[in-house]
Motif scaffolding. Structure first.
Motif, PDB file in Angstrom:
ATOM      1  N   LEU A 183       0.990  -1.162  -0.229  1.00 23.63           N
ATOM      2  CA  LEU A 183      -0.148   0.006  -0.025  1.00 23.63           C
ATOM      3  C   LEU A 183       0.906   1.063  -0.058  1.00 23.63           C
ATOM      4  O   LEU A 183       1.917   1.474   0.852  1.00 23.63           O
ATOM      5  CB  LEU A 183      -0.948   0.032   1.369  1.00 23.63           C
ATOM      6  CG  LEU A 183      -2.046   1.140   1.547  1.00 23.63           C
ATOM      7  CD1 LEU A 183      -3.057   0.717   0.368  1.00 23.63           C
ATOM      8  CD2 LEU A 183      -2.745   1.089   2.894  1.00 23.63           C
ATOM      9  N   ILE A 184       0.554   2.323  -0.659  1.00 26.05           N
ATOM     10  CA  ILE A 184       1.481   3.478  -0.951  1.00 26.05           C
ATOM     11  C   ILE A 184       0.507   4.657  -0.623  1.00 26.05           C
ATOM     12  O   ILE A 184      -0.719   4.683  -1.022  1.00 26.05           O
ATOM     13  CB  ILE A 184       1.867   3.685  -2.313  1.00 26.05           C
ATOM     14  CG1 ILE A 184       2.884   2.749  -2.478  1.00 26.05           C
ATOM     15  CG2 ILE A 184       2.574   5.062  -2.535  1.00 26.05           C
ATOM     16  CD1 ILE A 184       3.172   2.410  -4.164  1.00 26.05           C
ATOM     17  N   LEU A 185       0.935   5.652   0.403  1.00 24.79           N
ATOM     18  CA  LEU A 185       0.351   6.514   0.878  1.00 24.79           C
ATOM     19  C   LEU A 185       0.910   7.899   0.529  1.00 24.79           C
ATOM     20  O   LEU A 185       1.949   8.027   0.734  1.00 24.79           O
ATOM     21  CB  LEU A 185      -0.011   6.394   2.437  1.00 24.79           C
ATOM     22  CG  LEU A 185      -0.738   4.982   2.610  1.00 24.79           C
ATOM     23  CD1 LEU A 185      -0.788   4.839   4.454  1.00 24.79           C
ATOM     24  CD2 LEU A 185      -2.235   5.093   2.336  1.00 24.79           C
ATOM     25  N   ILE A 186       0.159   8.946   0.283  1.00 24.01           N
ATOM     26  CA  ILE A 186       0.514  10.195  -0.193  1.00 24.01           C
ATOM     27  C   ILE A 186       0.072  11.259   0.755  1.00 24.01           C
ATOM     28  O   ILE A 186      -1.201  11.601   0.560  1.00 24.01           O
ATOM     29  CB  ILE A 186       0.463  10.525  -1.602  1.00 24.01           C
ATOM     30  CG1 ILE A 186       0.854   9.470  -2.535  1.00 24.01           C
ATOM     31  CG2 ILE A 186       0.986  11.798  -1.950  1.00 24.01           C
ATOM     32  CD1 ILE A 186       0.652   9.791  -3.994  1.00 24.01           C
ATOM     33  N   PRO A 187       0.918  11.718   1.819  1.00 23.37           N
ATOM     34  CA  PRO A 187       0.222  12.771   2.580  1.00 23.37           C
ATOM     35  C   PRO A 187      -0.148  14.005   1.578  1.00 23.37           C
ATOM     36  O   PRO A 187       0.869  14.456   1.062  1.00 23.37           O
ATOM     37  CB  PRO A 187       0.991  12.997   3.684  1.00 23.37           C
ATOM     38  CG  PRO A 187       2.161  11.925   3.741  1.00 23.37           C
ATOM     39  CD  PRO A 187       2.009  11.344   2.088  1.00 23.37           C
ATOM     40  N   CYS A 188      -0.956  14.812   2.006  1.00 24.83           N
ATOM     41  CA  CYS A 188      -1.252  16.081   1.176  1.00 24.83           C
ATOM     42  C   CYS A 188      -1.847  17.052   2.171  1.00 24.83           C
ATOM     43  O   CYS A 188      -3.062  16.750   2.769  1.00 24.83           O
ATOM     44  CB  CYS A 188      -2.150  15.861  -0.034  1.00 24.83           C
ATOM     45  SG  CYS A 188      -2.560  17.259  -0.623  1.00 24.83           S
ATOM     46  N   GLY A 189      -1.112  18.123   2.307  1.00 18.67           N
ATOM     47  CA  GLY A 189      -1.588  19.321   3.105  1.00 18.67           C
ATOM     48  C   GLY A 189      -2.824  20.046   2.224  1.00 18.67           C
ATOM     49  O   GLY A 189      -3.390  19.536   1.462  1.00 18.67           O
ATOM     50  N   ILE A 190      -3.291  21.056   2.897  1.00 19.04           N
ATOM     51  CA  ILE A 190      -4.438  21.940   2.290  1.00 19.04           C
ATOM     52  C   ILE A 190      -4.133  23.249   1.979  1.00 19.04           C
ATOM     53  O   ILE A 190      -5.033  23.980   2.075  1.00 19.04           O
ATOM     54  CB  ILE A 190      -5.500  21.886   3.622  1.00 19.04           C
ATOM     55  CG1 ILE A 190      -4.961  22.306   4.776  1.00 19.04           C
ATOM     56  CG2 ILE A 190      -5.978  20.506   3.795  1.00 19.04           C
ATOM     57  CD1 ILE A 190      -6.040  22.844   6.085  1.00 19.04           C
ATOM     58  N   GLY A 191      -3.018  23.393   1.361  1.00 20.42           N
ATOM     59  CA  GLY A 191      -2.890  24.898   0.733  1.00 20.42           C
ATOM     60  C   GLY A 191      -1.590  24.863  -0.216  1.00 20.42           C
ATOM     61  O   GLY A 191      -0.944  23.879  -0.337  1.00 20.42           O
ATOM     62  N   GLY A 192      -1.353  25.891  -0.992  1.00 27.12           N
ATOM     63  CA  GLY A 192      -0.236  26.209  -1.834  1.00 27.12           C
ATOM     64  C   GLY A 192      -0.311  25.014  -2.861  1.00 27.12           C
ATOM     65  O   GLY A 192      -1.336  24.741  -3.510  1.00 27.12           O
ATOM     66  N   ARG A 236      -3.632  17.630   8.338  1.00 27.53           N
ATOM     67  CA  ARG A 236      -3.774  18.712   8.998  1.00 27.53           C
ATOM     68  C   ARG A 236      -5.198  19.473   8.517  1.00 27.53           C
ATOM     69  O   ARG A 236      -5.057  20.768   8.469  1.00 27.53           O
ATOM     70  CB  ARG A 236      -2.579  19.894   8.638  1.00 27.53           C
ATOM     71  CG  ARG A 236      -1.025  18.804   8.893  1.00 27.53           C
ATOM     72  CD  ARG A 236       0.032  19.614   8.850  1.00 27.53           C
ATOM     73  NE  ARG A 236       0.201  20.552  10.053  1.00 27.53           N
ATOM     74  CZ  ARG A 236       1.405  21.102  10.303  1.00 27.53           C
ATOM     75  NH1 ARG A 236       2.335  21.055   9.540  1.00 27.53           N
ATOM     76  NH2 ARG A 236       1.541  21.933  11.426  1.00 27.53           N
ATOM     77  N   PHE A 237      -6.041  18.561   8.323  1.00 29.60           N
ATOM     78  CA  PHE A 237      -7.282  19.148   7.958  1.00 29.60           C
ATOM     79  C   PHE A 237      -7.974  19.737   9.071  1.00 29.60           C
ATOM     80  O   PHE A 237      -8.159  18.943  10.222  1.00 29.60           O
ATOM     81  CB  PHE A 237      -8.217  18.052   7.252  1.00 29.60           C
ATOM     82  CG  PHE A 237      -9.347  18.423   6.454  1.00 29.60           C
ATOM     83  CD1 PHE A 237      -9.381  18.937   5.070  1.00 29.60           C
ATOM     84  CD2 PHE A 237     -10.513  18.148   7.207  1.00 29.60           C
ATOM     85  CE1 PHE A 237     -10.424  19.524   4.595  1.00 29.60           C
ATOM     86  CE2 PHE A 237     -11.738  18.608   6.866  1.00 29.60           C
ATOM     87  CZ  PHE A 237     -11.902  19.455   5.440  1.00 29.60           C
ATOM     88  N   PRO A 238      -8.848  20.772   8.998  1.00 30.66           N
ATOM     89  CA  PRO A 238      -9.736  21.224  10.427  1.00 30.66           C
ATOM     90  C   PRO A 238     -10.872  20.369  10.393  1.00 30.66           C
ATOM     91  O   PRO A 238     -11.732  20.516   9.515  1.00 30.66           O
ATOM     92  CB  PRO A 238     -10.020  22.608   9.876  1.00 30.66           C
ATOM     93  CG  PRO A 238      -9.613  22.949   8.661  1.00 30.66           C
ATOM     94  CD  PRO A 238      -8.820  21.810   8.024  1.00 30.66           C
ATOM     95  N   LEU A 239     -10.610  19.376  11.134  1.00 29.04           N
ATOM     96  CA  LEU A 239     -11.918  18.315  11.278  1.00 29.04           C
ATOM     97  C   LEU A 239     -13.199  18.697  11.737  1.00 29.04           C
ATOM     98  O   LEU A 239     -14.165  18.387  11.545  1.00 29.04           O
ATOM     99  CB  LEU A 239     -11.287  17.216  11.818  1.00 29.04           C
ATOM    100  CG  LEU A 239     -10.151  16.149  11.313  1.00 29.04           C
ATOM    101  CD1 LEU A 239      -9.539  15.313  12.290  1.00 29.04           C
ATOM    102  CD2 LEU A 239     -10.600  15.635  10.001  1.00 29.04           C
ATOM    103  N   SER A 240     -13.012  19.577  12.650  1.00 30.57           N
ATOM    104  CA  SER A 240     -14.347  20.146  13.428  1.00 30.57           C
ATOM    105  C   SER A 240     -15.058  20.994  12.479  1.00 30.57           C
ATOM    106  O   SER A 240     -14.557  21.884  11.904  1.00 30.57           O
ATOM    107  CB  SER A 240     -13.732  20.941  14.810  1.00 30.57           C
ATOM    108  OG  SER A 240     -14.737  22.019  14.798  1.00 30.57           O
TER     109      SER A 240
END
Ligand SMILES: Nc1ncnc2c1ncn2[C@@H]1O[C@H](COP(=O)(O)OP(=O)(O)OP(=O)(O)O)[C@@H](O)[C@H]1O
Ligand SMILES: [Mg+2]
Length: 211
Positions: A98-107, A129-133
């Motif tokens: 399994l390959i996982l690619i983390p991805c942030g939420i900007g730029g 780092r997603f705003p889960l609430s």
């Protein structure tokens, strides 16, 4: 062991942090787990944790440990990939379940994750780092941002947590359990990965020996 890798050409997306979080989650579920460091940088010292840590910078040692992991019974071997080395990632990908690619939420996070996905078809994105609430003020913008990603290739979203830095810092003191929310995030990540691995493994022959 199953081999899971965190790859991605962008630096600082959370490859190392999530590799440790996943191995820790496996350990909390009673599974043997190993993080393999493949970065050019010196590995940190992590010698008091409930999972193992291995310096896999030398390709010979790396392939040997992956070979052992593949034939080594239950558990997870988690490769912590380095940024921006597509050639090595493609070779290592062949050994991975399994390959996982983390991805942030900007730029450039999403465009770069999309490019990684093209290079590594079959990989899954973890939005980090997603705003889960639901009421979070940054949530609508974050939702818009990740709409660039193919929904069907997103494995899960993980929240922002200040307490995760310790995973990639050396153990200067014996390991103590992180705060409950980090333990919960580790368990949840492990369960997502375990379920995805179960879906992608060939189902065992229900009638062995009958054909
Ligand atoms: N979910 C999160 N919550 C809070 N901080 C995070 C989270 N994920 C990662 N970070 C922080 O972001 C920074 C970069 O993370 P990390 O080192 O894991 O990225 P990386 O992809 O391994 O980087 P590199 O490409 O340099 O190896 C670290 O300071 C880490 O603590
Ligand atoms: Mg890293």
């Amino acid at each position: 062991m199953k081999i899971v890798a965190f790859f991605g050409s962008k630096g600082g997306t959370g490859k190392s942090t999530l590799a440790h979080l996943l191995a820790y989650g496996a350990a909390l579920h009673g599974q043997p787990a190993l993080v393999v460091h493949t970065d050019d940088r010196e590995p940190e010292i992590h010698d008091s944790r409930p999972y193992h840590y291995f310096d896999g910078r030398d390709p010979k040692r790396l392939y040997a440990v992956l070979e052992r992991a593949k034939t080594g019974g239950e558990g997870l071997c988690v490769i912590d990939g380095g940024g921006n080395r597509p050639g090595l990632d493609r070779i290592l990908a062949k050994a991975c379940d399994l390959i996982l690619i983390p991805c942030g939420i900007g730029g450039q996070d999403a465009p770069m994750a999309l490019r990684d996905l093209e290079r590594l078809p079959g990989a899954w994105i973890i939005v980090n780092r997603f705003p889960l609430s639901p009421g979070h003020r940054r949530r609508p913008k974050a939702e818009d941002y990740i709409a660039q990603l193919p929904r069907k290739r997103i494995l899960c979203r993980l929240g922002e947590s200040a307490a995760v830095d310790r995973f990639t810092e050396p153990d200067t003191r014996p390991w103590t359990a992180p705060p409950t929310r980090v333990n919960n995030a580790a368990r949840a990540l492990y369960r997502k990965v375990r379920d995805k691995l179960a879906q992608s493994s060939p189902s065992p022959d229900p009638h062995p020996g009958s054909g």
